[in-house]
Design a protein around this motif. Structure first.
Motif, short mmCIF file in Angstrom:
data_model
loop_
_atom_site.label_atom_id
_atom_site.label_comp_id
_atom_site.label_asym_id
_atom_site.label_seq_id
_atom_site.Cartn_x
_atom_site.Cartn_y
_atom_site.Cartn_z
N VAL A 9 0.84 -1.20 0.00
CA VAL A 9 0.00 0.00 0.00
C VAL A 9 0.88 1.25 0.00
CG1 VAL A 9 -1.89 1.23 1.12
CG2 VAL A 9 -1.70 -1.26 1.39
N ALA A 10 0.62 2.15 -0.93
CA ALA A 10 1.24 3.47 -0.94
C ALA A 10 0.19 4.49 -0.51
CB ALA A 10 1.78 3.81 -2.32
N ILE A 11 0.52 5.30 0.48
CA ILE A 11 -0.40 6.31 1.00
C ILE A 11 0.15 7.69 0.66
CG2 ILE A 11 -1.54 7.24 3.04
CD1 ILE A 11 -1.22 4.52 4.36
N ILE A 12 -0.63 8.46 -0.08
CA ILE A 12 -0.23 9.82 -0.45
C ILE A 12 -0.81 10.77 0.57
CG2 ILE A 12 -0.24 11.56 -2.26
CD1 ILE A 12 -0.88 9.33 -4.27
N LEU A 16 -3.08 13.11 9.58
CA LEU A 16 -3.59 12.17 10.58
C LEU A 16 -4.37 11.03 9.94
CD1 LEU A 16 -3.74 11.48 13.53
CD2 LEU A 16 -5.61 13.13 13.80
N VAL A 17 -5.11 11.29 8.88
CA VAL A 17 -5.83 10.22 8.18
C VAL A 17 -4.85 9.22 7.58
CG1 VAL A 17 -7.31 9.70 6.20
CG2 VAL A 17 -7.91 11.56 7.75
N SER A 196 3.01 -0.61 -6.00
CA SER A 196 2.11 -0.98 -4.91
C SER A 196 0.86 -1.65 -5.47
CB SER A 196 1.72 0.24 -4.08
OG SER A 196 0.90 1.12 -4.83
N ARG A 197 0.21 -2.42 -4.63
CA ARG A 197 -1.06 -3.03 -5.01
C ARG A 197 -2.22 -2.05 -4.82
NH1 ARG A 197 -1.35 -7.45 -0.84
NH2 ARG A 197 -3.47 -7.71 -1.70
N PHE A 198 -2.11 -1.19 -3.82
CA PHE A 198 -3.15 -0.22 -3.50
C PHE A 198 -2.54 1.15 -3.36
CE2 PHE A 198 -4.57 -4.28 -1.82
CZ PHE A 198 -5.91 -4.35 -2.17
N VAL A 199 -3.35 2.17 -3.63
CA VAL A 199 -2.98 3.57 -3.37
C VAL A 199 -4.10 4.21 -2.57
CG1 VAL A 199 -2.68 5.86 -4.38
CG2 VAL A 199 -1.45 3.92 -5.34
N LEU A 200 -3.75 4.88 -1.48
CA LEU A 200 -4.71 5.66 -0.70
C LEU A 200 -4.43 7.13 -0.95
CD1 LEU A 200 -4.76 3.83 2.78
CD2 LEU A 200 -5.91 3.23 0.64
N ASN A 201 -5.43 7.83 -1.46
CA ASN A 201 -5.32 9.27 -1.72
C ASN A 201 -5.78 10.03 -0.49
OD1 ASN A 201 -5.31 11.86 -2.73
ND2 ASN A 201 -7.07 11.57 -4.08
N CYS A 202 -4.85 10.33 0.40
CA CYS A 202 -5.12 11.06 1.64
C CYS A 202 -4.41 12.40 1.63
CB CYS A 202 -4.65 10.23 2.84
SG CYS A 202 -5.35 8.57 2.95
N ALA A 203 -4.36 13.03 0.48
CA ALA A 203 -3.52 14.20 0.27
C ALA A 203 -4.16 15.52 0.68
CB ALA A 203 -3.08 14.28 -1.19
N GLY A 204 -5.28 15.48 1.38
CA GLY A 204 -5.86 16.70 1.91
C GLY A 204 -6.20 17.72 0.84
N ALA A 205 -5.77 18.95 1.03
CA ALA A 205 -6.06 20.02 0.08
C ALA A 205 -5.40 19.79 -1.28
CB ALA A 205 -5.60 21.36 0.66
N TRP A 206 -4.49 18.83 -1.35
CA TRP A 206 -3.78 18.52 -2.59
C TRP A 206 -4.30 17.25 -3.25
CZ3 TRP A 206 -2.02 20.35 1.94
CH2 TRP A 206 -1.38 21.60 1.94
N PRO A 325 -9.75 0.18 -9.79
CA PRO A 325 -9.61 -0.78 -8.70
C PRO A 325 -8.31 -0.56 -7.94
CG PRO A 325 -10.27 -1.88 -10.73
CD PRO A 325 -9.91 -0.47 -11.11
N GLY A 326 -8.39 -0.65 -6.61
CA GLY A 326 -7.20 -0.51 -5.78
C GLY A 326 -6.92 0.91 -5.32
N LEU A 327 -7.63 1.89 -5.88
CA LEU A 327 -7.48 3.29 -5.46
C LEU A 327 -8.58 3.62 -4.46
CD1 LEU A 327 -6.30 6.19 -5.73
CD2 LEU A 327 -7.86 6.51 -7.67
N ILE A 328 -8.20 4.19 -3.33
CA ILE A 328 -9.17 4.54 -2.29
C ILE A 328 -8.91 5.98 -1.88
CG2 ILE A 328 -10.03 3.98 0.02
CD1 ILE A 328 -8.91 1.13 -0.39
N HIS A 329 -9.99 6.76 -1.76
CA HIS A 329 -9.88 8.18 -1.43
C HIS A 329 -10.26 8.44 0.03
CE1 HIS A 329 -9.50 9.17 -5.67
NE2 HIS A 329 -10.64 8.55 -5.95
N ALA A 330 -9.64 9.45 0.62
CA ALA A 330 -10.05 9.95 1.94
C ALA A 330 -9.51 11.37 2.08
CB ALA A 330 -9.51 9.06 3.06
N PHE A 331 -10.35 12.36 1.79
CA PHE A 331 -9.91 13.76 1.84
C PHE A 331 -11.13 14.67 1.91
CE2 PHE A 331 -10.29 12.66 -2.68
CZ PHE A 331 -11.10 13.68 -3.17
N GLY A 332 -10.88 15.96 2.08
CA GLY A 332 -11.95 16.96 2.04
C GLY A 332 -12.76 17.04 3.33
N PHE A 333 -12.10 17.10 4.48
CA PHE A 333 -12.81 17.04 5.76
C PHE A 333 -13.33 18.39 6.25
CE2 PHE A 333 -10.44 13.17 5.45
CZ PHE A 333 -11.29 12.21 5.99
N THR A 334 -13.06 19.45 5.51
CA THR A 334 -13.69 20.76 5.73
C THR A 334 -13.57 21.25 7.17
OG1 THR A 334 -15.29 20.01 4.05
CG2 THR A 334 -15.72 22.13 5.09
#
Length: 396
Positions: A9-12, A16-17, A196-206, A325-334
């Motif tokens: 897993v690669a996390i961008i 904290l997320v 990586s097999r998975f990428v997590l897009n946790c890049a916040g404002a970016w 497939p394999g891309l997961i997002h987590a951003f935009g918590f305002t």
């Protein structure tokens, strides 16, 4: 010199997320790389107000918020520090009868969510919280909420992830990411390639450009929280304070300093960075002194701001990509990601391991913007993001 790293897993994004997801994934046995263009926890996760609150969140966030609520008392065991977490309670004040009616309605709507909200009238406030001045008619109290030190917590999760064996790569901006076969190829930093097999897009404002590169544009904008901290003083307030409808919010740490917010900063020429406005900082202190008479002669000693990603509906994007497939997002918590982040990290880890989670996240699907994006692309306003309204308060 070039180098290559193969991981599960690669996390961008090392906020904290991202760092809580990295720690949870490592606990499940996955190999993980956590990449940040600067330092982990240096942006929204580390510069926010520090409120650990469930009260006031959109109802669809409450199951996730409740999950995170169970994590906060366990910080010492989880990351090795308590992060100055204090379950002080969160008191949301109403300036007028209309605001009080809103608090009453919210208490009714969330009665089955486990918040145990207590509505308090004017006389009750005077009896229990005599340090609050005039100008409020009542409030809603959530005894289980509290506050913590974001600078300690955000870096604490990243440090714990590193100790657990995560490749924590700071000052390593991701320059490109693409689907390759059954996984992903990333280019980062100076000469670093990753598979990586998975990428997590946790890049916040970016995070927007990463989502858009996989055919999922979102109306992500930037907002800039502005905070003030005072000199240590005798005990003035005993709970974490917020205001219905926005405005001042304040808390006092055990050392005696007060952290106060309620204004936005201004971006610099490089919109990655911002600086507090002098008139904004003055407004924060004047508003706080009017509401809390005990602060009228307390000196402000420091101001700061940071960069936060915001969505127009106040809800984050959390969940699998609908195109890749394999891309997961987590951003935009305002401005409200601090409390729920440890719960989000657990959910992301479950999505990687199981492909699903028992915590309801359907409301946060990136697909909710697909129709809007299609209309925007068809019109003359393509690429123009909508500014979030005042309901998107900069708090956490």
């Amino acid at each position: 010199m070039s180098r290559h790293l193969s991981i599960d897993v690669a996390i961008i994004g090392g906020g904290l997320v991202g760092s809580s997801a990295a720690l949870a994934l490592r606990g499940m046995g996955f190999s993980v790389a956590l990449l940040d263009k600067g330092y982990c926890g240096a942006q929204a996760s580390g510069v926010n107000y520090g409120g650990v609150r469930r009260q006031g969140r959109p109802i669809e966030q409450l199951p996730l918020s409740q999950r995170a609520h169970a994590v906060w008392p366990k910080l010492q065991a989880l990351i090795g520090i308590d992060g100055e977490f204090l379950r002080s309670g969160h008191l949301k004040l109403a300036r007028n009868e209309a605001d009080m009616a809103t608090l009453e309605a919210y208490a009714g709507e969330t009665a089955e969510q486990g918040l145990d909200l207590e509505l308090i009238g004017h006389n009750g406030l005077r009896e229990r919280f005599g340090w609050i001045g005039d100008g409020v008619v009542g409030g809603s109290f959530c005894a289980g909420d509290g506050h913590a030190n974001p600078r300690l917590v955000s870096t604490g999760f990243a440090a714990a992830a590193r100790r657990a064996g995560v490749h924590v790569l700071e000052n390593t901006p991701v320059r490109g990411v693409a689907r390759r076969g059954e996984g992903f190829a990333l280019e980062a930093g100076e000469g670093l390639s990753l598979a990586s097999r998975f990428v997590l897009n946790c890049a916040g404002a970016w995070a927007g450009p990463f989502a858009e590169s996989f055919g999922e544009p979102v109306p992500l904008t930037r907002i800039y929280p502005s905070m003030v901290v005072t000199e240590p003083t005798e005990k003035v307030m005993s709970v974490n304070i917020g205001m219905e409808g926005g405005g001042i919010y304040a808390r006092q740490v055990e050392r005696g300093n007060l952290v106060v917010g309620g204004e936005r900063a201004l971006p610099l020429a490089n919109a990655d960075f911002s600086r507090p406005r002098g008139e904004g900082a003055l407004a924060i202190m004047n508003n706080a002194a009017a509401l809390f008479p005990g602060l009228r002669h307390v000196q402000a000693i420091r101001f700061w701001s940071g960069t936060e990603g915001a969505m127009p509906d106040r809800n984050p994007v959390i969940g699998p990509s609908l195109t890749t497939p394999g891309l997961i997002h987590a951003f935009g918590f305002t401005g409200a990601g601090f409390q729920i982040a440890p719960g989000v990290g657990e959910v992301l880890a479950e999505l990687v391991r199981d492909g699903q989670t028992q915590t309801p996240i359907a409301a946060f699907s990136i697909g909710r913007f697909a129709a809007t994006s299609a209309r925007t692309d068809a019109g003359s306003g393509a690429g123009q993001n909508q500014e979030p309204n005042q309901a998107g308060e900069i708090r956490s």
